[in-house]
Each structure stands twice: as C-alpha cells, then as structure tokens.
Design a protein around this motif. Structure first.
Motif, PDB file in Angstrom:
ATOM      1  N   ALA A 144       6.986   3.850  -4.921  1.00 47.30           N
ATOM      2  CA  ALA A 144       8.261   3.322  -4.678  1.00 47.30           C
ATOM      3  C   ALA A 144       8.255   1.744  -4.589  1.00 47.30           C
ATOM      4  N   PHE A 145       8.091   1.247  -5.790  1.00 44.87           N
ATOM      5  CA  PHE A 145       8.049  -0.270  -5.829  1.00 44.87           C
ATOM      6  C   PHE A 145       9.137  -0.776  -5.575  1.00 44.87           C
ATOM      7  N   VAL A 146      10.445  -0.530  -6.234  1.00 44.90           N
ATOM      8  CA  VAL A 146      11.737  -1.166  -6.225  1.00 44.90           C
ATOM      9  C   VAL A 146      12.056  -1.186  -4.538  1.00 44.90           C
ATOM     10  N   GLU A 147      11.904   0.157  -3.927  1.00 46.64           N
ATOM     11  CA  GLU A 147      12.408   0.292  -2.496  1.00 46.64           C
ATOM     12  C   GLU A 147      11.479  -0.697  -1.800  1.00 46.64           C
ATOM     13  N   SER A 148      10.232  -0.683  -1.989  1.00 50.22           N
ATOM     14  CA  SER A 148       9.516  -1.390  -0.961  1.00 50.22           C
ATOM     15  C   SER A 148       9.777  -2.924  -1.038  1.00 50.22           C
ATOM     16  N   PHE A 149       9.792  -3.427  -2.223  1.00 54.61           N
ATOM     17  CA  PHE A 149      10.092  -4.858  -2.608  1.00 54.61           C
ATOM     18  C   PHE A 149      11.483  -5.240  -1.971  1.00 54.61           C
ATOM     19  N   ILE A 165       7.890 -11.978  -3.999  1.00 52.05           N
ATOM     20  CA  ILE A 165       8.546 -10.551  -3.840  1.00 52.05           C
ATOM     21  C   ILE A 165       9.719 -10.670  -4.810  1.00 52.05           C
ATOM     22  N   GLN A 166      10.402 -11.783  -5.017  1.00 47.39           N
ATOM     23  CA  GLN A 166      11.624 -11.623  -5.960  1.00 47.39           C
ATOM     24  C   GLN A 166      10.848 -11.470  -7.392  1.00 47.39           C
ATOM     25  N   LEU A 167       9.835 -11.977  -7.776  1.00 48.83           N
ATOM     26  CA  LEU A 167       9.421 -11.892  -9.229  1.00 48.83           C
ATOM     27  C   LEU A 167       9.045 -10.015  -9.286  1.00 48.83           C
ATOM     28  N   LEU A 168       8.156  -9.729  -8.185  1.00 52.51           N
ATOM     29  CA  LEU A 168       7.770  -8.399  -8.237  1.00 52.51           C
ATOM     30  C   LEU A 168       8.978  -7.330  -8.153  1.00 52.51           C
ATOM     31  N   LEU A 169      10.061  -7.844  -7.705  1.00 48.79           N
ATOM     32  CA  LEU A 169      11.325  -6.812  -7.672  1.00 48.79           C
ATOM     33  C   LEU A 169      12.034  -6.919  -9.116  1.00 48.79           C
ATOM     34  N   VAL A 170      12.149  -8.012  -9.608  1.00 52.52           N
ATOM     35  CA  VAL A 170      12.715  -8.102 -10.940  1.00 52.52           C
ATOM     36  C   VAL A 170      12.024  -7.293 -11.943  1.00 52.52           C
ATOM     37  N   TYR A 171      10.536  -7.522 -12.003  1.00 56.65           N
ATOM     38  CA  TYR A 171       9.366  -6.869 -12.869  1.00 56.65           C
ATOM     39  C   TYR A 171       9.611  -5.416 -12.692  1.00 56.65           C
ATOM     40  N   TYR A 172       9.840  -4.665 -11.596  1.00 57.19           N
ATOM     41  CA  TYR A 172       9.921  -3.426 -11.115  1.00 57.19           C
ATOM     42  C   TYR A 172      11.480  -2.852 -11.270  1.00 57.19           C
ATOM     43  N   ILE A 230       0.773  -1.266   0.140  1.00 56.31           N
ATOM     44  CA  ILE A 230       0.039  -0.104   0.160  1.00 56.31           C
ATOM     45  C   ILE A 230       0.822   1.092  -0.020  1.00 56.31           C
ATOM     46  N   ILE A 231       1.859   1.171   0.916  1.00 62.01           N
ATOM     47  CA  ILE A 231       2.812   2.137   1.019  1.00 62.01           C
ATOM     48  C   ILE A 231       3.406   2.527  -0.495  1.00 62.01           C
ATOM     49  N   GLY A 232       3.923   1.531  -0.701  1.00 64.27           N
ATOM     50  CA  GLY A 232       4.845   1.427  -2.121  1.00 64.27           C
ATOM     51  C   GLY A 232       4.050   2.084  -3.153  1.00 64.27           C
ATOM     52  N   LEU A 256      13.903  -4.139 -13.564  1.00 64.33           N
ATOM     53  CA  LEU A 256      14.368  -4.178 -14.804  1.00 64.33           C
ATOM     54  C   LEU A 256      14.277  -2.940 -15.623  1.00 64.33           C
ATOM     55  N   PRO A 257      12.844  -2.526 -15.611  1.00 61.17           N
ATOM     56  CA  PRO A 257      12.724  -1.103 -16.209  1.00 61.17           C
ATOM     57  C   PRO A 257      13.514   0.175 -15.911  1.00 61.17           C
ATOM     58  N   LYS A 258      13.784  -0.068 -14.528  1.00 58.65           N
ATOM     59  CA  LYS A 258      14.477   1.102 -13.777  1.00 58.65           C
ATOM     60  C   LYS A 258      15.816   1.211 -14.254  1.00 58.65           C
ATOM     61  N   ILE A 259      16.488  -0.079 -14.428  1.00 56.27           N
ATOM     62  CA  ILE A 259      17.940   0.098 -14.911  1.00 56.27           C
ATOM     63  C   ILE A 259      17.857   0.230 -16.508  1.00 56.27           C
ATOM     64  N   GLY A 260      17.112   0.457 -17.064  1.00 59.65           N
ATOM     65  CA  GLY A 260      16.746   0.769 -18.622  1.00 59.65           C
ATOM     66  C   GLY A 260      16.428  -0.454 -19.584  1.00 59.65           C
ATOM     67  N   LEU A 261      16.136  -1.651 -18.781  1.00 58.15           N
ATOM     68  CA  LEU A 261      16.038  -2.800 -19.688  1.00 58.15           C
ATOM     69  C   LEU A 261      14.358  -2.965 -19.697  1.00 58.15           C
TER      70      LEU A 261
END
Lengths: 232, 213
Positions: A194-199, B63-70, A187-189, B72-77
C-alpha cells in the motif's frame, strides 16, 4: 476507513507511535543543538579573531553547499571506513544510524542557524548599542538587555522556518535506516503493498506537524512583539 | 580514490544539473500561475493557491517524490522514473518559487503603481514595465537560493532509482569500499556547482540593477 484505523491498534500502532516519537526526538534535539551551536558560531564569528571567522565561514559554506543526504552518507559510512583504513578498531568513531542522524541534523542546522543569527546581529541598529553604552550599561547588560531581545524578535520568523525545514529533513534519515516515522510506515506499506496510501498518510502527518509548528511560531511572534523596535 | 572515479562523478553531475535545471524552469512556469492565483481577488482561487503552497512546503520532498513515483502508475501513467522525479521536483520547487514571487509582487511600492497610473500607462504596460521588473529585481536573491536548495534536494531522486550524482556516488562507494573519499568528492562536486550557481545569481542581480537607483 475502518481498515485504516485497524493500523492504529496492536503491533502496527505501537511501531507507528514509536516512529513518531523518534521523529520528534530527532527534530527537537537536532534543532536544539543546531540552534545552540549556530548561536555560538555566530558569536565566535562576530567577536572572535579574524582567522576563526574565515575558518567558520568556509565550514558553513561547505555545509550549506552540499546535500543533506550526502552529509548523512558521509557520517554514516565514513566512520567504519576510517576504522578499516586506519586498521585500528578501537581508535575510530562508528555511529549507529540514530547517532549519525542527530549529529547530521545538528551540524546541518547549526550552519543555517548561524547565518540567521549573524544577520540578526547585523540588523540591530548601531545607535541602540551606542545608546546602551551612553546610559552606562556594561557589555554583558547590553548583550542581555538590548541585543538579545531585539535579535530574538528579528530572527524568530526565519528560525521557525528553519526548524520546520529540519523536521522535513528527518524523513531523509529513513534512508540510513533510522527508525523514525517514515521508516516505520514504510515497513507497513511494503508489507501490505500500500505505497500510495502510506505515503499519502505520511504527507498528511508531516503537513499537520509543520502547520502546528508554524502556528506556534506565529503565536510566539505575537507575544514577543513588544520587543520589536520601530524601523526607520 | 582515482581520477577515473572522480570523472565518473563529474559525468553523473551532468544529470543532476539536467534534472534540477529542467525542474527549476518548469517550476518557475507553474509558480507564476500559482502566484497569480494567490494574488487573485477571487477568494476560492486565492485559497486554492495558498493550499497548494502550504502542502508542498509542508511535506518532506522525499515523501512527495515517492508519492508521485507510486501514484503515476496507479492512475494509468506509466512514465520512466526520471520523468516522475522531474515532476516531483517541479511541483515542490513551484510552491517555494510561488511564495517567493508573491512576496516580491507584494513588496512593489504602491507609489510606483500609482505613478504609472497617473502617467497613463495601461494595466498591461504598468505590469510589464513597472511591476514585473521591480518584482524580479526584489526576488532574484531568493530565487537563486531556491535554485541551490533544489540542486541539493535533487540528491533525493536517487531513492526512486534515478541515476545522478548521489546514485553514482552510492554505487561507487559500495563497489570500491571507499565511502569516505567518494562521498567527500561528491560533496565537493555539489559545492562547486552551487558556487557557480551563486555566482550566476550575483551576475543576474547586478544586471537587473543596472540603470536603477
């Protein structure tokens, strides 16, 4: 870093804490019930009639062969559907997300724990049980003095692994809106984009919990090692 | 619930098999490298391998899947979500497979390697003829269960918008208002796939045992 710390105070902090507590409640109750039911299943399969063994074996295989997420969907959406199709609202069981989560974790855990206990029963050398009978222990004493202590030592490492697996599965419950840690941090993310930070933070918190659980498991193993028997 | 709906689920299960199959293979390649790193005598490399395995085994796959998903675009992929899902699944399973392989290589009896040495086998020949086959034989059951675990976990890629069996079941459940039969059918399809994988695993074990005591 100061901006990260600001999340730990006020409303956000309270929500995160309540999420963490809910995760721990789900984890402890889910794995506790799972272990108890798993043990009962293993005992029923070992000492019960052949038919019960077959039925339980089939159920365990079905639970171990289907994804946790699908089981959760079935529990959460299946109840209301049954109500509608039976047309009788009072006669059916509709679970709220938290109940569906606890039930799902316990059932999923019970299937896996029962297999661990079954393997544990089978790994105890027959000679030990025969020796217990020879020195005049009755069935109950054999169970509590010989079989259970030896089995505890045998299954402890895999039980710790299974319990860790269940902790990780609690994160899946956020999909059916159980208000656990991932749900609250999500919710906060989403709000602050801030998706990457929260995950990343979620990953670190779960990692820490898993490492603590693993360390406790290893400590328990060391303490209980006096029950270990020599492998021939 | 009609046969057409069930057929839609069966078709979608092809994608589930595709994504998990590709991830298992990529994961195995990664795992071989990580396992080699963990068994290396170089302290830093070994610790790096252990850290990798500990992280991916210590965090929820969701959480790993979501982390990779978000991430990758952030580092330009900018990759499609299917690729992100495969990357996430591969990273996760590589850690589990690496741990399985490490266990296998470490339980190859020392005596076998010493005997190979005495017979004058080179280090490479000893690895290819003795260590590898014995380790594979020891790890096949665990690798099969890991493949089944991954097949089941691949249902989680439905949360990053990848179409596969669970996504299809969810869509059908909400468009037909029949969640119970549809999720039960989806579970049945998963069960059948897993039984087939388990069967192949047993065949592979038997093949690997052939000619050995």
């Amino acid at each position: 870093m100061t901006s990260l710390l600001s999340y730990l105070t006020g409303e956000d902090g309270r929500n995160i804490l309540s999420g963490l507590i809910n995760t721990c409640i789900l984890w402890v109750i889910g794995s506790g019930l799972g272990a108890i039911f798993g043990f009962l299943i293993a005992v029923a399969r070992r000492y019960g009639p052949r038919l019960i063994d077959y039925v339980l074996q089939a159920s365990v295989e079905v639970i171990r062969g289907t994804p946790f997420l699908v089981q959760i969907y079935l529990l959460y959406f299946g109840g209301p559907y049954l109500c509608l199709s039976l047309g009788e609202a009072s006669a059916c069981l509709t679970l709220d997300p938290f109940e569906a989560g606890i039930l799902g974790l316990s059932v999923y855990g019970a299937a896996y724990y029962s297999e661990l206990f079954r393997a544990g029963f089978e790994a105890i050398p027959r000679g030990h049980v025969e020796a217990a009978e020879t020195v005049g222990l009755d069935r109950w004493q054999t169970l509590t003095r010989i079989i259970l202590p030896e089995m505890t030592m045998l299954v402890l490492p895999s039980m710790v692994n299974m319990t860790i697996l269940l902790l990780k599965e609690t994160a899946v419950l956020s999909i059916i809106s159980v208000k656990e840690l991932k749900f609250q941090v999500d919710i906060i993310g989403n709000r602050d984009y801030a998706f990457v930070e929260s995950f990343t933070i979620l990953a670190l918190v779960y990692w820490a919990l898993v490492e603590i659980c693993g360390a406790l498991g290893r400590a328990a193993e060391r303490r209980l090692s006096r029950y270990r028997f020599a492998h021939s | 619930m009609s046969w057409e709906l069930f057929w839609l689920l069966v078709e979608a299960s092809g994608l589930t098999i595709l994504y998990s199959g590709v991830s298992i293979v990529i994961g195995f390649v990664l795992a071989s490298g990580i396992c080699a790193a963990m068994l290396s005598s170089h302290r830093l490399t070994a610790n790096g391998g252990r850290l990798y395995v500990s992280f991916f085994r210590g965090t929820p796959l969701l959480i790993q899947l979501l982390l990779v998903y978000y991430l990758l675009p952030k580092i330009g992929l900018n990759v499609p979500s299917e690729i992100a899902a495969i990357i996430g699944l591969s990273l996760s399973t590589s850690a589990y497979q690496a741990e399985i392989l490490r266990g296998g290589f470490q339980s190859v009896p020392r005596g076998l390697l010493e005997a190979a040495d005495m017979c004058g086998l080179s280090a490479f020949a000893s690895f290819r003829r003795i260590r590898l086959p014995v380790a594979v034989r020891l790890t096949l059951p665990a690798l099969t269960s890991e493949a089944i675990m991954l097949l089941k976990s691949s249902s989680l890629v439905s949360v990053v918008g990848v179409v596969e069996l669970t996504t299809m079941a969810k869509d059908l459940a909400s468009s037909t208002y029949q969640p119970l039969p549809i999720f039960a059918a989806a579970g049945l399809v998963y069960l059948i796939i897993n039984l087939v994988v388990a069967g192949f695993g047993r065949l592979a074990e038997r093949a690997a045992k052939r000619g050995h005591a």
